[in-house]
Design a protein around this motif. Structure first.
Motif, short mmCIF file in Angstrom:
data_model
loop_
_atom_site.label_atom_id
_atom_site.label_comp_id
_atom_site.label_asym_id
_atom_site.label_seq_id
_atom_site.Cartn_x
_atom_site.Cartn_y
_atom_site.Cartn_z
N CYS A 1 0.83 -1.12 0.07
CA CYS A 1 -0.06 0.10 0.07
C CYS A 1 0.90 1.14 0.09
O CYS A 1 1.83 1.14 0.93
CB CYS A 1 -0.98 -0.12 1.22
N SER A 2 0.58 2.10 -0.97
CA SER A 2 1.27 3.30 -0.85
C SER A 2 0.56 4.60 -0.61
O SER A 2 -0.88 4.52 -0.93
CB SER A 2 2.13 3.69 -2.18
N TYR A 3 0.86 5.58 0.01
CA TYR A 3 -0.07 6.70 0.22
C TYR A 3 0.76 7.99 0.15
O TYR A 3 1.92 7.90 -0.19
CB TYR A 3 -0.59 6.47 1.70
N LYS A 4 0.08 9.03 0.31
CA LYS A 4 0.61 10.46 -0.09
C LYS A 4 1.14 11.27 0.98
O LYS A 4 1.91 12.10 0.84
CB LYS A 4 -0.39 11.23 -1.38
N THR A 5 -0.11 11.53 2.00
CA THR A 5 0.25 12.59 3.15
C THR A 5 0.69 11.93 4.25
O THR A 5 0.72 10.58 4.54
CB THR A 5 -0.80 13.19 3.18
N SER A 6 0.85 12.55 5.32
CA SER A 6 1.54 12.29 6.57
C SER A 6 0.26 11.56 7.31
O SER A 6 -1.03 12.21 7.11
CB SER A 6 1.93 13.52 7.45
N ILE A 7 0.48 10.65 8.02
CA ILE A 7 -0.50 9.73 8.72
C ILE A 7 -0.23 9.73 10.34
O ILE A 7 0.75 9.66 10.82
CB ILE A 7 -0.83 8.44 8.08
N ASN A 8 -1.49 9.44 10.86
CA ASN A 8 -1.40 9.16 12.31
C ASN A 8 -1.49 7.66 12.48
O ASN A 8 -0.92 6.95 13.23
CB ASN A 8 -2.87 9.39 12.94
N ASN A 9 -2.09 6.72 11.53
CA ASN A 9 -2.20 5.42 11.59
C ASN A 9 -2.38 5.03 10.14
O ASN A 9 -3.20 5.68 9.21
CB ASN A 9 -2.89 4.90 12.51
N LEU A 10 -2.17 3.65 9.81
CA LEU A 10 -2.71 2.89 8.89
C LEU A 10 -3.27 1.39 9.15
O LEU A 10 -2.95 0.84 10.20
CB LEU A 10 -1.39 2.63 7.93
N GLN A 11 -4.23 1.32 8.47
CA GLN A 11 -4.92 0.16 9.01
C GLN A 11 -5.36 -0.81 7.51
O GLN A 11 -5.39 -0.29 6.52
CB GLN A 11 -6.24 0.44 9.29
#
Lengths: 113, 112
Positions: free
Chosen positions: B23-33
Protein backbone atom coordinates in the motif's frame (compact mmCIF):
# COMPACT_ATOMS: atom_id res chain seq x y z
CA UNK A 1 -23.75 -9.05 20.14
CA UNK A 2 -24.93 -7.69 16.78
CA UNK A 3 -22.31 -4.97 16.21
CA UNK A 4 -23.42 -2.83 13.26
CA UNK A 5 -26.71 -3.71 11.59
CA UNK A 6 -27.90 -2.24 8.31
CA UNK A 7 -31.41 -2.39 6.90
CA UNK A 8 -32.53 -3.13 4.28
CA UNK A 9 -29.97 -5.49 2.72
CA UNK A 10 -31.23 -5.01 -0.84
CA UNK A 11 -33.43 -2.45 -2.54
CA UNK A 12 -34.40 -1.49 -6.07
CA UNK A 13 -35.68 2.02 -6.67
CA UNK A 14 -36.89 3.97 -9.65
CA UNK A 15 -35.26 7.27 -10.55
CA UNK A 16 -36.76 10.07 -8.49
CA UNK A 17 -37.95 7.88 -5.61
CA UNK A 18 -36.76 8.50 -2.07
CA UNK A 19 -35.65 6.13 0.62
CA UNK A 20 -33.86 5.92 3.95
CA UNK A 21 -31.13 3.46 4.91
CA UNK A 22 -30.90 2.63 8.58
CA UNK A 23 -27.76 1.83 10.53
CA UNK A 24 -27.81 0.70 14.14
CA UNK A 25 -24.86 -0.07 16.43
CA UNK A 26 -24.91 -1.59 19.89
CA UNK A 27 -21.31 -0.83 20.91
CA UNK A 28 -21.98 2.65 22.36
CA UNK A 29 -19.68 4.17 19.75
CA UNK A 30 -19.55 7.93 19.37
CA UNK A 31 -18.49 8.04 15.72
CA UNK A 32 -20.55 6.72 12.80
CA UNK A 33 -19.92 6.82 9.07
CA UNK A 34 -21.67 6.18 5.76
CA UNK A 35 -19.62 4.99 2.79
CA UNK A 36 -20.39 3.90 -0.73
CA UNK A 37 -18.44 1.23 -2.57
CA UNK A 38 -18.36 1.10 -6.34
CA UNK A 39 -16.64 -1.54 -8.52
CA UNK A 40 -12.88 -1.11 -8.75
CA UNK A 41 -12.85 1.62 -6.15
CA UNK A 42 -12.29 1.77 -2.46
CA UNK A 43 -14.86 3.05 -0.04
CA UNK A 44 -15.73 6.72 -0.29
CA UNK A 45 -17.05 8.62 2.71
CA UNK A 46 -20.48 10.21 2.20
CA UNK A 47 -21.28 11.69 5.62
CA UNK A 48 -20.18 11.05 9.17
CA UNK A 49 -21.21 11.89 12.72
CA UNK A 50 -19.05 12.60 15.76
CA UNK A 51 -21.91 12.21 18.22
CA UNK A 52 -25.64 12.34 18.77
CA UNK A 53 -27.19 15.33 17.02
CA UNK A 54 -24.12 16.12 14.90
CA UNK A 55 -23.36 15.33 11.26
CA UNK A 56 -20.74 16.45 8.76
CA UNK A 57 -20.01 16.04 5.05
CA UNK A 58 -17.53 13.58 3.73
CA UNK A 59 -15.94 13.22 0.33
CA UNK A 60 -19.10 12.60 -1.76
CA UNK A 61 -22.10 14.13 0.08
CA UNK A 62 -24.15 15.47 -2.83
CA UNK A 63 -27.58 13.88 -3.20
CA UNK A 64 -27.59 12.45 0.34
CA UNK A 65 -28.76 13.63 3.74
CA UNK A 66 -28.17 12.11 7.16
CA UNK A 67 -29.51 12.32 10.68
CA UNK A 68 -28.26 11.11 14.05
CA UNK A 69 -31.14 11.65 16.47
CA UNK A 70 -30.06 8.80 18.72
CA UNK A 71 -26.50 7.75 19.50
CA UNK A 72 -27.04 4.22 18.28
CA UNK A 73 -28.68 5.09 14.96
CA UNK A 74 -27.41 6.83 11.84
CA UNK A 75 -29.80 7.31 8.92
CA UNK A 76 -28.85 7.94 5.30
CA UNK A 77 -31.49 9.46 3.04
CA UNK A 78 -31.77 9.74 -0.70
CA UNK A 79 -34.35 12.43 -1.50
CA UNK A 80 -34.53 11.89 -5.26
CA UNK A 81 -32.63 8.79 -6.33
CA UNK A 82 -30.48 8.89 -9.47
CA UNK A 83 -28.89 5.98 -11.40
CA UNK A 84 -25.45 7.32 -10.35
CA UNK A 85 -26.37 6.40 -6.78
CA UNK A 86 -26.50 2.70 -7.62
CA UNK A 87 -23.92 1.30 -5.24
CA UNK A 88 -23.29 -0.74 -2.13
CA UNK A 89 -23.64 1.38 0.99
CA UNK A 90 -21.75 0.58 4.17
CA UNK A 91 -22.22 1.97 7.62
CA UNK A 92 -19.41 1.90 10.17
CA UNK A 93 -18.82 3.02 13.72
CA UNK A 94 -15.81 3.65 15.92
CA UNK A 95 -15.16 4.38 19.57
CA UNK A 96 -13.33 7.64 18.93
CA UNK A 97 -12.02 9.64 16.03
CA UNK A 98 -8.44 8.43 15.74
CA UNK A 99 -6.29 5.38 16.32
CA UNK A 100 -9.38 3.23 16.54
CA UNK A 101 -10.64 0.59 14.13
CA UNK A 102 -13.95 1.03 12.38
CA UNK A 103 -16.61 -1.66 12.64
CA UNK A 104 -18.70 -2.25 9.52
CA UNK A 105 -22.14 -3.55 8.74
CA UNK A 106 -22.73 -5.97 5.88
CA UNK A 107 -23.99 -3.33 3.50
CA UNK A 108 -27.10 -2.32 1.60
CA UNK A 109 -27.10 -3.11 -2.11
CA UNK A 110 -29.06 -0.37 -3.84
CA UNK A 111 -30.03 -0.31 -7.52
CA UNK A 112 -31.60 2.73 -9.12
CA UNK A 113 -33.37 2.09 -12.41
CA UNK B 1 -9.67 10.86 -4.04
CA UNK B 2 -7.88 7.71 -2.85
CA UNK B 3 -5.02 8.21 -0.45
CA UNK B 4 -3.91 4.59 -0.35
CA UNK B 5 -3.18 2.52 -3.43
CA UNK B 6 -2.72 -1.24 -3.17
CA UNK B 7 -0.46 -3.34 -5.32
CA UNK B 8 -1.06 -5.80 -6.88
CA UNK B 9 -4.72 -5.42 -7.83
CA UNK B 10 -5.13 -9.19 -7.82
CA UNK B 11 -3.15 -12.11 -6.46
CA UNK B 12 -3.66 -15.83 -6.96
CA UNK B 13 -1.76 -18.31 -4.80
CA UNK B 14 -2.00 -21.87 -3.55
CA UNK B 15 -2.73 -22.92 0.00
CA UNK B 16 0.35 -22.87 2.15
CA UNK B 17 2.05 -20.10 0.20
CA UNK B 18 2.63 -16.59 1.53
CA UNK B 19 0.75 -13.60 0.14
CA UNK B 20 2.21 -10.12 0.15
CA UNK B 21 0.43 -6.93 -0.82
CA UNK B 22 1.59 -3.36 -0.67
CA UNK B 23 0.00 0.00 0.00
CA UNK B 24 1.37 3.41 -0.92
CA UNK B 25 -0.02 6.70 0.33
CA UNK B 26 0.62 10.39 -0.18
CA UNK B 27 0.35 12.43 3.03
CA UNK B 28 1.42 12.26 6.67
CA UNK B 29 -0.59 9.80 8.70
CA UNK B 30 -1.59 9.06 12.29
CA UNK B 31 -2.02 5.38 11.48
CA UNK B 32 -2.62 2.93 8.67
CA UNK B 33 -5.17 0.15 8.88
CA UNK B 34 -5.74 -3.05 6.96
CA UNK B 35 -9.19 -4.53 6.40
CA UNK B 36 -10.49 -7.73 4.82
CA UNK B 37 -13.73 -8.02 2.86
CA UNK B 38 -15.24 -11.36 1.99
CA UNK B 39 -17.57 -11.47 -0.98
CA UNK B 40 -20.91 -9.89 -0.19
CA UNK B 41 -19.92 -8.89 3.33
CA UNK B 42 -18.71 -5.81 5.15
CA UNK B 43 -15.12 -4.92 5.93
CA UNK B 44 -13.43 -6.55 8.90
CA UNK B 45 -10.58 -4.81 10.68
CA UNK B 46 -7.30 -6.74 10.70
CA UNK B 47 -4.50 -4.55 12.02
CA UNK B 48 -3.88 -0.91 12.93
CA UNK B 49 -0.28 0.30 12.84
CA UNK B 50 0.56 3.73 14.21
CA UNK B 51 2.96 6.12 12.50
CA UNK B 52 5.65 5.53 15.15
CA UNK B 53 5.54 1.75 14.69
CA UNK B 54 7.50 -0.15 12.06
CA UNK B 55 6.10 -3.67 12.31
CA UNK B 56 3.13 -5.40 13.84
CA UNK B 57 1.98 -9.02 14.01
CA UNK B 58 -1.39 -10.65 14.52
CA UNK B 59 -1.52 -14.42 14.12
CA UNK B 60 -0.49 -15.19 10.54
CA UNK B 61 -0.52 -11.51 9.59
CA UNK B 62 2.51 -9.26 9.53
CA UNK B 63 2.28 -5.56 8.69
CA UNK B 64 5.18 -3.22 8.10
CA UNK B 65 5.14 0.54 7.80
CA UNK B 66 7.81 2.75 6.25
CA UNK B 67 6.79 6.36 6.74
CA UNK B 68 9.86 7.65 4.87
CA UNK B 69 8.65 5.83 1.75
CA UNK B 70 4.98 6.32 2.59
CA UNK B 71 4.32 2.63 2.15
CA UNK B 72 3.04 -0.39 4.03
CA UNK B 73 2.91 -4.10 3.35
CA UNK B 74 0.65 -6.89 4.55
CA UNK B 75 2.01 -10.42 4.63
CA UNK B 76 -0.26 -13.41 5.12
CA UNK B 77 1.79 -16.50 5.92
CA UNK B 78 0.76 -20.09 5.23
CA UNK B 79 -2.38 -18.98 3.40
CA UNK B 80 -5.64 -20.93 3.57
CA UNK B 81 -8.64 -21.09 1.25
CA UNK B 82 -10.51 -19.07 3.88
CA UNK B 83 -8.10 -16.17 3.28
CA UNK B 84 -9.72 -15.63 -0.14
CA UNK B 85 -11.01 -12.07 0.08
CA UNK B 86 -10.27 -8.49 -0.89
CA UNK B 87 -7.81 -6.63 1.30
CA UNK B 88 -7.88 -2.87 1.73
CA UNK B 89 -5.50 -0.43 3.31
CA UNK B 90 -6.91 2.72 4.85
CA UNK B 91 -5.00 5.77 6.00
CA UNK B 92 -5.88 8.09 8.84
CA UNK B 93 -4.18 11.28 7.69
CA UNK B 94 -2.93 13.77 10.27
CA UNK B 95 -5.29 16.47 9.01
CA UNK B 96 -8.36 14.25 8.61
CA UNK B 97 -9.54 13.83 12.21
CA UNK B 98 -10.10 10.12 11.95
CA UNK B 99 -11.71 10.04 8.53
CA UNK B 100 -10.20 7.06 6.75
CA UNK B 101 -9.29 7.03 3.07
CA UNK B 102 -9.38 3.60 1.46
CA UNK B 103 -7.47 2.19 -1.46
CA UNK B 104 -9.12 0.16 -4.22
CA UNK B 105 -8.00 -3.13 -2.68
CA UNK B 106 -6.11 -6.30 -3.57
CA UNK B 107 -8.23 -9.29 -4.52
CA UNK B 108 -6.61 -12.46 -3.17
CA UNK B 109 -7.64 -15.94 -4.32
CA UNK B 110 -6.21 -18.93 -2.47
CA UNK B 111 -6.72 -22.25 -4.22
CA UNK B 112 -6.58 -25.59 -2.39
Amino acid sequence: NAGVTQTPKFRVLKTGQSMTLLCAQDMNHEYMYWYRQDPGMGLRLIHYSVGEGTTAKGEVPDGYNVSRLKKQNFLLGLESAAPSQTSVYFCASSLSYSNQPQHFGDGTRLSIL
Amino acid sequence: SQQGEEDPQALSIQEGENATMNCSYKTSINNLQWYRQNSGRGLVHLILIRSNEREKHSGRLRVTLDTSKKSSSLLITASRAADTASYFCATDATDSWGKLQFGAGTQVVVTP
